[in-house]
Motif scaffolding. Structure first.
Motif, PDB file in Angstrom:
ATOM      1  N   UNK A 164      -5.550   9.977  -9.052  1.00  0.00           N
ATOM      2  CA  UNK A 164      -4.986  10.656  -7.662  1.00  0.00           C
ATOM      3  C   UNK A 164      -5.074   9.935  -6.483  1.00  0.00           C
ATOM      4  N   UNK A 165      -6.003   8.885  -6.469  1.00  0.00           N
ATOM      5  CA  UNK A 165      -6.242   8.491  -5.174  1.00  0.00           C
ATOM      6  C   UNK A 165      -5.700   7.092  -4.843  1.00  0.00           C
ATOM      7  N   UNK A 166      -4.574   6.667  -5.610  1.00  0.00           N
ATOM      8  CA  UNK A 166      -3.774   5.442  -5.569  1.00  0.00           C
ATOM      9  C   UNK A 166      -2.299   5.655  -5.514  1.00  0.00           C
ATOM     10  N   UNK A 167      -1.551   4.766  -5.032  1.00  0.00           N
ATOM     11  CA  UNK A 167      -0.331   4.876  -5.073  1.00  0.00           C
ATOM     12  C   UNK A 167       0.153   4.211  -6.374  1.00  0.00           C
ATOM     13  N   UNK A 168       1.220   3.859  -6.912  1.00  0.00           N
ATOM     14  CA  UNK A 168       1.826   3.794  -8.178  1.00  0.00           C
ATOM     15  C   UNK A 168       1.379   2.326  -8.496  1.00  0.00           C
ATOM     16  N   UNK A 169       1.024   1.343  -7.768  1.00  0.00           N
ATOM     17  CA  UNK A 169       0.528   0.088  -8.131  1.00  0.00           C
ATOM     18  C   UNK A 169      -0.718   0.076  -8.567  1.00  0.00           C
ATOM     19  N   UNK A 170      -1.366   1.162  -8.536  1.00  0.00           N
ATOM     20  CA  UNK A 170      -2.927   1.418  -9.089  1.00  0.00           C
ATOM     21  C   UNK A 170      -3.885   0.290  -8.279  1.00  0.00           C
ATOM     22  N   UNK A 171      -3.360   0.006  -7.152  1.00  0.00           N
ATOM     23  CA  UNK A 171      -4.337  -1.035  -6.498  1.00  0.00           C
ATOM     24  C   UNK A 171      -4.685  -0.300  -4.946  1.00  0.00           C
ATOM     25  N   UNK A 172      -3.573   0.039  -4.476  1.00  0.00           N
ATOM     26  CA  UNK A 172      -3.890   0.416  -2.930  1.00  0.00           C
ATOM     27  C   UNK A 172      -3.720   1.946  -2.844  1.00  0.00           C
ATOM     28  N   UNK A 173      -4.679   2.381  -1.872  1.00  0.00           N
ATOM     29  CA  UNK A 173      -5.085   3.686  -1.759  1.00  0.00           C
ATOM     30  C   UNK A 173      -3.741   4.555  -1.186  1.00  0.00           C
ATOM     31  N   UNK A 174      -3.675   6.033  -1.710  1.00  0.00           N
ATOM     32  CA  UNK A 174      -2.602   6.929  -1.031  1.00  0.00           C
ATOM     33  C   UNK A 174      -3.245   7.645   0.056  1.00  0.00           C
ATOM     34  N   UNK A 175      -2.835   8.817   0.380  1.00  0.00           N
ATOM     35  CA  UNK A 175      -3.346   9.540   1.654  1.00  0.00           C
ATOM     36  C   UNK A 175      -4.646  10.047   1.013  1.00  0.00           C
ATOM     37  N   UNK A 176      -4.738  10.576  -0.147  1.00  0.00           N
ATOM     38  CA  UNK A 176      -5.989  11.247  -0.780  1.00  0.00           C
ATOM     39  C   UNK A 176      -7.180  10.259  -0.742  1.00  0.00           C
ATOM     40  N   UNK A 177      -6.653   9.029  -1.253  1.00  0.00           N
ATOM     41  CA  UNK A 177      -7.706   7.748  -0.955  1.00  0.00           C
ATOM     42  C   UNK A 177      -8.294   7.685   0.092  1.00  0.00           C
ATOM     43  N   UNK A 178      -7.272   7.657   1.260  1.00  0.00           N
ATOM     44  CA  UNK A 178      -7.833   7.156   2.524  1.00  0.00           C
ATOM     45  C   UNK A 178      -8.693   8.403   3.135  1.00  0.00           C
TER      46      UNK A 178
END
Length: 129
Positions: A99-113
């Motif tokens: 749940x912390x990543x965008x679809x690529x599984x590498x970069x953070x999404x808003x929850x990750x940041x």
């Protein structure tokens, strides 16, 4: 010219993916610290741990090793602060939290940041030495 009291560094993730060893990544950090402190002697440097990711899970041991080397280096100088974003990004299964990543599984999404911000923020408050 800028004279920051604090610099935040995130580095090593792409370097390890490109084949650098944990030791090379740690040496690069030491070189960066020297460049900064040669000009800004009192500037604090905050190093954000290399994050675990779904896409680069096969490199996790190298990332952990680089983090350990850099954390050790930070322990030798009160101007260096190691911030562990690695551990809070792992789920109960010991793997990166999807749940912390965008679809690529590498970069953070808003929850990750948001998670990173909550961990980093206390280190950005004014410090009375």
């Amino acid at each position: 010219e800028h004279e920051p009291r604090l610099v935040v560094v995130y580095a090593g993730d792409n370097d390890i993916a490109a084949g650098k060893s944990p030791e090379q990544v740690a040496d690069d950090f030491k070189s960066l610290v020297k460049v900064i402190h040669d000009r800004l002697e009192n500037t604090k440097i905050v190093f954000l741990a290399i994050k675990p990711s779904i896409a680069r899970w096969q490199l996790v041991d190298k990332m952990r090793a680089a983090n350990r080397l850099i954390e050790s280096e930070c322990g030798r100088d009160k101007r260096l602060i190691f911030v562990d974003v690695f551990t809070p990004m792992l789920g109960d299964d010991g793997r990166p939290r999807k749940e912390l990543f965008i679809k690529d599984g590498l970069h953070l999404n808003a929850a990750g940041y948001e998670l990173w911000s909550s961990i980093l923020k206390p280190h950005l408050e004014p410090v009375n030495d």
